[in-house]
Structures are given as structure tokens and as C-alpha cells.
Scaffold this active site. Sequence first.
Site, PDB file in Angstrom:
ATOM      1  N   ARG A 173       0.858  -1.185   0.000  1.00  0.00           N
ATOM      2  CA  ARG A 173       0.000   0.000   0.000  1.00  0.00           C
ATOM      3  C   ARG A 173       0.895   1.237   0.000  1.00  0.00           C
ATOM      4  O   ARG A 173       2.079   1.160   0.341  1.00  0.00           O
ATOM      5  CB  ARG A 173      -0.943   0.011   1.205  1.00  0.00           C
ATOM      6  CG  ARG A 173      -0.268  -0.303   2.533  1.00  0.00           C
ATOM      7  CD  ARG A 173      -1.291  -0.461   3.630  1.00  0.00           C
ATOM      8  NE  ARG A 173      -1.703   0.843   4.130  1.00  0.00           N
ATOM      9  CZ  ARG A 173      -1.030   1.550   5.038  1.00  0.00           C
ATOM     10  NH1 ARG A 173       0.097   1.100   5.552  1.00  0.00           N
ATOM     11  NH2 ARG A 173      -1.460   2.716   5.440  1.00  0.00           N
ATOM     12  N   ARG A 177      -0.996  10.651   3.841  1.00  0.00           N
ATOM     13  CA  ARG A 177      -1.388  11.289   5.088  1.00  0.00           C
ATOM     14  C   ARG A 177      -2.028  12.625   4.753  1.00  0.00           C
ATOM     15  O   ARG A 177      -1.365  13.484   4.154  1.00  0.00           O
ATOM     16  CB  ARG A 177      -0.124  11.488   5.927  1.00  0.00           C
ATOM     17  CG  ARG A 177      -0.405  11.642   7.377  1.00  0.00           C
ATOM     18  CD  ARG A 177       0.892  11.867   8.107  1.00  0.00           C
ATOM     19  NE  ARG A 177       1.522  10.641   8.569  1.00  0.00           N
ATOM     20  CZ  ARG A 177       2.763  10.611   9.022  1.00  0.00           C
ATOM     21  NH1 ARG A 177       3.499  11.703   9.048  1.00  0.00           N
ATOM     22  NH2 ARG A 177       3.278   9.490   9.457  1.00  0.00           N
ATOM     23  N   ARG A 250      20.786  -7.754  -1.411  1.00  0.00           N
ATOM     24  CA  ARG A 250      21.098  -6.492  -2.062  1.00  0.00           C
ATOM     25  C   ARG A 250      22.137  -5.838  -1.164  1.00  0.00           C
ATOM     26  O   ARG A 250      22.007  -5.851   0.070  1.00  0.00           O
ATOM     27  CB  ARG A 250      19.822  -5.640  -2.153  1.00  0.00           C
ATOM     28  CG  ARG A 250      19.977  -4.441  -3.023  1.00  0.00           C
ATOM     29  CD  ARG A 250      19.823  -4.765  -4.496  1.00  0.00           C
ATOM     30  NE  ARG A 250      19.972  -3.524  -5.253  1.00  0.00           N
ATOM     31  CZ  ARG A 250      20.716  -3.406  -6.339  1.00  0.00           C
ATOM     32  NH1 ARG A 250      21.349  -4.441  -6.833  1.00  0.00           N
ATOM     33  NH2 ARG A 250      20.797  -2.246  -6.968  1.00  0.00           N
ATOM     34  N   ARG A 281      20.338   8.273  -1.305  1.00  0.00           N
ATOM     35  CA  ARG A 281      20.112   9.348  -0.335  1.00  0.00           C
ATOM     36  C   ARG A 281      21.421   9.916   0.176  1.00  0.00           C
ATOM     37  O   ARG A 281      22.469   9.273   0.077  1.00  0.00           O
ATOM     38  CB  ARG A 281      19.232   8.886   0.825  1.00  0.00           C
ATOM     39  CG  ARG A 281      19.692   7.610   1.508  1.00  0.00           C
ATOM     40  CD  ARG A 281      18.695   7.232   2.601  1.00  0.00           C
ATOM     41  NE  ARG A 281      19.196   6.098   3.372  1.00  0.00           N
ATOM     42  CZ  ARG A 281      18.694   5.703   4.522  1.00  0.00           C
ATOM     43  NH1 ARG A 281      17.668   6.335   5.055  1.00  0.00           N
ATOM     44  NH2 ARG A 281      19.199   4.659   5.163  1.00  0.00           N
ATOM     45  N   GLU A 301      24.662   7.071  -0.167  1.00  0.00           N
ATOM     46  CA  GLU A 301      24.348   5.639  -0.078  1.00  0.00           C
ATOM     47  C   GLU A 301      24.057   5.092  -1.464  1.00  0.00           C
ATOM     48  O   GLU A 301      23.097   5.522  -2.106  1.00  0.00           O
ATOM     49  CB  GLU A 301      23.127   5.521   0.843  1.00  0.00           C
ATOM     50  CG  GLU A 301      22.878   4.149   1.371  1.00  0.00           C
ATOM     51  CD  GLU A 301      21.783   4.173   2.456  1.00  0.00           C
ATOM     52  OE1 GLU A 301      21.907   4.938   3.427  1.00  0.00           O
ATOM     53  OE2 GLU A 301      20.808   3.440   2.303  1.00  0.00           O
ATOM     54  N   TYR A 349      14.618  -8.996   7.000  1.00  0.00           N
ATOM     55  CA  TYR A 349      14.886  -7.612   7.368  1.00  0.00           C
ATOM     56  C   TYR A 349      14.164  -7.330   8.681  1.00  0.00           C
ATOM     57  O   TYR A 349      12.944  -7.494   8.775  1.00  0.00           O
ATOM     58  CB  TYR A 349      14.397  -6.623   6.293  1.00  0.00           C
ATOM     59  CG  TYR A 349      14.666  -5.215   6.773  1.00  0.00           C
ATOM     60  CD1 TYR A 349      15.909  -4.627   6.580  1.00  0.00           C
ATOM     61  CD2 TYR A 349      13.713  -4.511   7.505  1.00  0.00           C
ATOM     62  CE1 TYR A 349      16.187  -3.368   7.086  1.00  0.00           C
ATOM     63  CE2 TYR A 349      13.990  -3.259   8.022  1.00  0.00           C
ATOM     64  CZ  TYR A 349      15.236  -2.699   7.802  1.00  0.00           C
ATOM     65  OH  TYR A 349      15.510  -1.467   8.335  1.00  0.00           O
ATOM     66  N   ASP A 351      13.738  -4.299  11.686  1.00  0.00           N
ATOM     67  CA  ASP A 351      14.104  -3.027  12.289  1.00  0.00           C
ATOM     68  C   ASP A 351      14.726  -3.311  13.649  1.00  0.00           C
ATOM     69  O   ASP A 351      14.612  -4.423  14.182  1.00  0.00           O
ATOM     70  CB  ASP A 351      12.850  -2.147  12.451  1.00  0.00           C
ATOM     71  CG  ASP A 351      12.592  -1.306  11.199  1.00  0.00           C
ATOM     72  OD1 ASP A 351      13.553  -1.025  10.454  1.00  0.00           O
ATOM     73  OD2 ASP A 351      11.428  -0.928  10.971  1.00  0.00           O
TER      74      ASP A 351
HETATM   75  P1  FAD Z   1      24.162  -7.175  12.400  1.00  0.00           P
HETATM   76  O1  FAD Z   1      24.133  -5.794  12.897  1.00  0.00           O
HETATM   77  O2  FAD Z   1      24.463  -7.393  10.968  1.00  0.00           O
HETATM   78  O3  FAD Z   1      25.215  -7.989  13.272  1.00  0.00           O
HETATM   79  C1  FAD Z   1      25.764  -9.231  12.869  1.00  0.00           C
HETATM   80  C2  FAD Z   1      27.205  -9.254  13.317  1.00  0.00           C
HETATM   81  O4  FAD Z   1      27.732 -10.564  13.111  1.00  0.00           O
HETATM   82  C3  FAD Z   1      28.102  -8.295  12.536  1.00  0.00           C
HETATM   83  O5  FAD Z   1      28.776  -7.440  13.417  1.00  0.00           O
HETATM   84  C4  FAD Z   1      29.069  -9.232  11.803  1.00  0.00           C
HETATM   85  O6  FAD Z   1      30.363  -8.684  11.677  1.00  0.00           O
HETATM   86  C5  FAD Z   1      29.073 -10.444  12.714  1.00  0.00           C
HETATM   87  N1  FAD Z   1      29.465 -11.693  12.050  1.00  0.00           N
HETATM   88  C6  FAD Z   1      28.913 -12.229  10.931  1.00  0.00           C
HETATM   89  N2  FAD Z   1      29.555 -13.368  10.599  1.00  0.00           N
HETATM   90  C7  FAD Z   1      30.520 -13.566  11.537  1.00  0.00           C
HETATM   91  C8  FAD Z   1      31.518 -14.557  11.719  1.00  0.00           C
HETATM   92  N3  FAD Z   1      31.661 -15.574  10.862  1.00  0.00           N
HETATM   93  N4  FAD Z   1      32.351 -14.466  12.788  1.00  0.00           N
HETATM   94  C9  FAD Z   1      32.244 -13.412  13.648  1.00  0.00           C
HETATM   95  N5  FAD Z   1      31.320 -12.435  13.503  1.00  0.00           N
HETATM   96  C10 FAD Z   1      30.474 -12.511  12.463  1.00  0.00           C
HETATM   97  N6  FAD Z   1      16.471  -0.399  11.807  1.00  0.00           N
HETATM   98  C11 FAD Z   1      15.730   0.561  12.433  1.00  0.00           C
HETATM   99  O7  FAD Z   1      15.024   0.257  13.402  1.00  0.00           O
HETATM  100  N7  FAD Z   1      15.783   1.866  12.015  1.00  0.00           N
HETATM  101  C12 FAD Z   1      16.542   2.271  10.964  1.00  0.00           C
HETATM  102  O8  FAD Z   1      16.557   3.468  10.619  1.00  0.00           O
HETATM  103  C13 FAD Z   1      17.308   1.282  10.279  1.00  0.00           C
HETATM  104  N8  FAD Z   1      18.072   1.618   9.228  1.00  0.00           N
HETATM  105  C14 FAD Z   1      18.775   0.664   8.559  1.00  0.00           C
HETATM  106  C15 FAD Z   1      19.534   1.048   7.464  1.00  0.00           C
HETATM  107  C16 FAD Z   1      20.249   0.102   6.745  1.00  0.00           C
HETATM  108  C17 FAD Z   1      21.066   0.531   5.572  1.00  0.00           C
HETATM  109  C18 FAD Z   1      20.181  -1.265   7.131  1.00  0.00           C
HETATM  110  C19 FAD Z   1      20.912  -2.324   6.346  1.00  0.00           C
HETATM  111  C20 FAD Z   1      19.439  -1.652   8.240  1.00  0.00           C
HETATM  112  C21 FAD Z   1      18.729  -0.692   8.970  1.00  0.00           C
HETATM  113  N9  FAD Z   1      18.000  -1.042  10.109  1.00  0.00           N
HETATM  114  C22 FAD Z   1      17.247  -0.077  10.749  1.00  0.00           C
HETATM  115  C23 FAD Z   1      17.995  -2.427  10.633  1.00  0.00           C
HETATM  116  C24 FAD Z   1      19.112  -2.682  11.694  1.00  0.00           C
HETATM  117  O9  FAD Z   1      20.367  -2.451  11.099  1.00  0.00           O
HETATM  118  C25 FAD Z   1      19.010  -4.121  12.222  1.00  0.00           C
HETATM  119  O10 FAD Z   1      17.788  -4.295  12.907  1.00  0.00           O
HETATM  120  C26 FAD Z   1      20.127  -4.559  13.172  1.00  0.00           C
HETATM  121  O11 FAD Z   1      21.365  -4.019  12.886  1.00  0.00           O
HETATM  122  C27 FAD Z   1      20.235  -6.077  13.150  1.00  0.00           C
HETATM  123  O12 FAD Z   1      21.191  -6.527  14.090  1.00  0.00           O
HETATM  124  P2  FAD Z   1      21.827  -7.980  13.968  1.00  0.00           P
HETATM  125  O13 FAD Z   1      22.601  -8.211  15.218  1.00  0.00           O
HETATM  126  O14 FAD Z   1      20.786  -8.959  13.611  1.00  0.00           O
HETATM  127  O15 FAD Z   1      22.784  -7.919  12.677  1.00  0.00           O
END
Ligand code: FAD
Length: 369
Positions: A173, A177, A250, A281, A301, A349, A351
Site C-alpha cells: 500500500r 497522510r 542487495r 540518499r 548511499e 529484514y 528493524d
Molecule cells: P548485524 O548488525 O548485521 O550484526 C551481525 C554481526 O555478526 C556483525 O557485526 C558481523 O560482523 C558479525 N558476524 C557475521 N559473521 C561472523 C563470523 N563468521 N564471525 C564473527 N562475527 C560474524 N532499523 C531501524 O530500526 N531503524 C533504521 O533506521 C534502520 N536503518 C537501517 C539502514 C540500513 C542501511 C540497514 C541495512 C538496516 C537498517 N535497520 C534499521 C535495521 C538494523 O540495522 C538491524 O535491525 C540490526 O542491525 C540487526 O542486528 P543484527 O545483530 O541482527 O545484525
Amino acid sequence: KYTYDYLIVGSGLFGSTFAQIMNGNGKKCLVIDKRGHTGGNIYTKEENDIKIHWYGAHIFHTDNEEVWHYINKFTKFNNYINSPLAYSEGKLYNLPFNMNTFNKLWNVNTPEEAKHKIQEQCSKYKDISQPANLEEQALKLCGDDIYYTFIKEYTEKQWGRPANQLPASIIKRIPFRLTYNNNYFNDPYQGIPKDGYTALTNNLLKDIHVQTYTNYFDNIPYFQSIAEKILFTGCIDEYFEYKFGRLDYRSLKFKHIYLDTDNYQGNAVINYNEAKYPFTRIIEHKHFEFGKQPSTIITKEYPQKYTPSDEPYYPINDEKNLKCFNKYKALAEKNSHVIFGGRLGQYAYFDMDDTIASAISLTQKELSI
Ligand code: FAD
């Protein structure tokens, strides 16, 4: 027998939240990360007194009371409200689509006039009953003006494919607003951690053993031998040596630029919707914190095709990839020594608030609460 109760692979928000709660419940945890810092993608790097969102702009927002209560134990939030702008055909428009946007686009002043204009725009496509692709879906939902000014080229840059070859399901959708309210999110809680995301992560990981520059795959037998259980927050397909094939993503590239001016664009986030700009952006980090520094840092970006040497950012949740992921998931469920969590472990994905909620829920399961 084991040195640790949990080896946590990845110090991102998922791993850090999990570690904090398990450690607080008397479980001995070791957190490792292959990067040179903790925090995963929420990491902020401080330069010239400005906190740079190193892996893309992160704005915390939630309607989840439990998550908000939990995270506020580790940071205070400022009162930043996300109000991005969109640059198209030499003009700046407010987002999300609201009365300010319609006023600039169509010179309409009242909600009634805007509603009428939207209906008029959509009526051209009323015969599309089953949109075959994203383009048809968007045109049906918003008509020509909004689609061609804001959606088409931006979406094509983001996904690297023509909109008429993208699935209609990407856009469910288009929220309109009919008020002059530029607050992007509808959630009741929003902000940026006052001392930055890095300080937040440090607070979560306080008193926990952490090793950076440490890749799980560099010494699998050792890491498997030191902990009773492993929480793996890296890529699930890599863990299983890609035995069912590679999951697709991606990717993004970030270009950080230091400028000798105190205010480059007057807003934290400006989207560049047209194809002639290869980036989607520009972020001006100081505006996330109402910064008064004499210089500024901006980040462009650039969406990228993902290759194995790139950072995986957005999972491609199409049928092919989901089928492949489900095979890995089934295999993971058979192995009680390792749990998969976070955006890479669950190939989704999330947040930040969903990431925290999911980590809290996993700790409850592990602690059998
Ligand atoms: P990650 O942060 O990816 O952590 C995984 C970690 O595992 C990394 O540090 C990596 O180095 C480590 N790792 C992987 N493989 C190995 C290995 N083999 N050995 C050792 N370490 C390893 N959320 C919001 O709420 N608001 C926002 O505005 C927002 N903006 C975003 C913008 C972008 C561009 C992106 C991509 C995401 C955004 N998000 C946002 C989402 C947010 O980034 C995630 O919710 C969050 O970071 C996820 O945390 P995670 O621990 O699952 O993953």
C-alpha cells in the site's frame, strides 16, 4: 566441561541483547565479531565530534512497550523525529506523502482537494485488477504524478531492476497522510541514542567477554569446543558451507565525505529519487543530534549488486531464496548445539526494535521462562 555457556557469534544488536540478558541471568558468555568493532550495523564512528552512522542511517522507533522499556535501561534517547525530504526535478518535497507533499506537487491546500486529486490520478488505472508487477501496482495505488516523481526511478535504483520486472508484492500500500505532519514514523517512541549507538552497544556488553577481529570460521573446532551452545548471528548459508546454495542479498556502498561547512543540506536525510543520481540518499549525520560542530560529514548511499565479497544488507525474499532458506532452517532445527538469530541468521529484514524483541524472546526460550 565448557568454559562458556554461550558463544555468541556477532556483536550486533541481536547478539549484544542476547548476551546482556543471558549474562544477567548468570550465564557465562563470550561474544566474538569478525569486524574490528562491536555493534554490527548500528555502529557509529566518531570523527570531528560527529557520530557517523557507518553502515547507514539508523533511527530508532517502536510501538513495543517492552522493547522501549528494555533499551532505555542502556541509553537515553534524544527527541529526533525523522522527517526526510525527497529531491526530484530540482525541488524538495516532504515525506512521507502528506499535505506538504501534495501542496508542492499539485498546489492543493485542503485534504478534500488532495483526496480528489489522488482519486483522479488513480482513476486512469482503475481497470488494473491484478497488477502484474510493481509498476502496475504503484500506478493503481497512486497514479502517474507520485509514481513518476518519487517511486519509479528510486525503486529501480534500490533493486537494480526495472519496476515492471519487480514483483507487485514489494508495494502493498502507499500511505497517504492528509495532514501537514512530516513525522515519518507512526510509532509513539522514536529517537537517536544520546551518546550514540556505540555507547549503547558498550553498555549492553558491559562485563561480558568480547573479542573483535575474530571470525568464527577461522577456528571452528576451537569455538565449538569452548561453549555449551552457540548463538550464530552471521549468514546461515555460510555456516552450512552453502550446501543448498547461496542466499541472495542487495548490498550497499557508503561514501563518507568530510566538508568544511557547518550545514550542508539542513536535514539529516534527503532522498535522491532520480536515476541520474547513482545514490539513493544523502545523510548529514550532525542533524540526527542537532549538532553545532563547525564542519560536517555527509554520507552518500549507493545500492549495489551483492557479490560474496560485499556486505549482505537486504535479504531478497523471493520464492527462490525463501525455499533455499527454509532448507537451511530445517537443517538448523536438527542441531541443538547452535541457534540462529538476527537478520543474517534468520534471513529477514528486521528493524532494530524487532531485532531486540526477537532476541528477548530467544532468551526467554533459552531460560525457559
Ligand atoms: P548485524 O548488525 O548485521 O550484526 C551481525 C554481526 O555478526 C556483525 O557485526 C558481523 O560482523 C558479525 N558476524 C557475521 N559473521 C561472523 C563470523 N563468521 N564471525 C564473527 N562475527 C560474524 N532499523 C531501524 O530500526 N531503524 C533504521 O533506521 C534502520 N536503518 C537501517 C539502514 C540500513 C542501511 C540497514 C541495512 C538496516 C537498517 N535497520 C534499521 C535495521 C538494523 O540495522 C538491524 O535491525 C540490526 O542491525 C540487526 O542486528 P543484527 O545483530 O541482527 O545484525
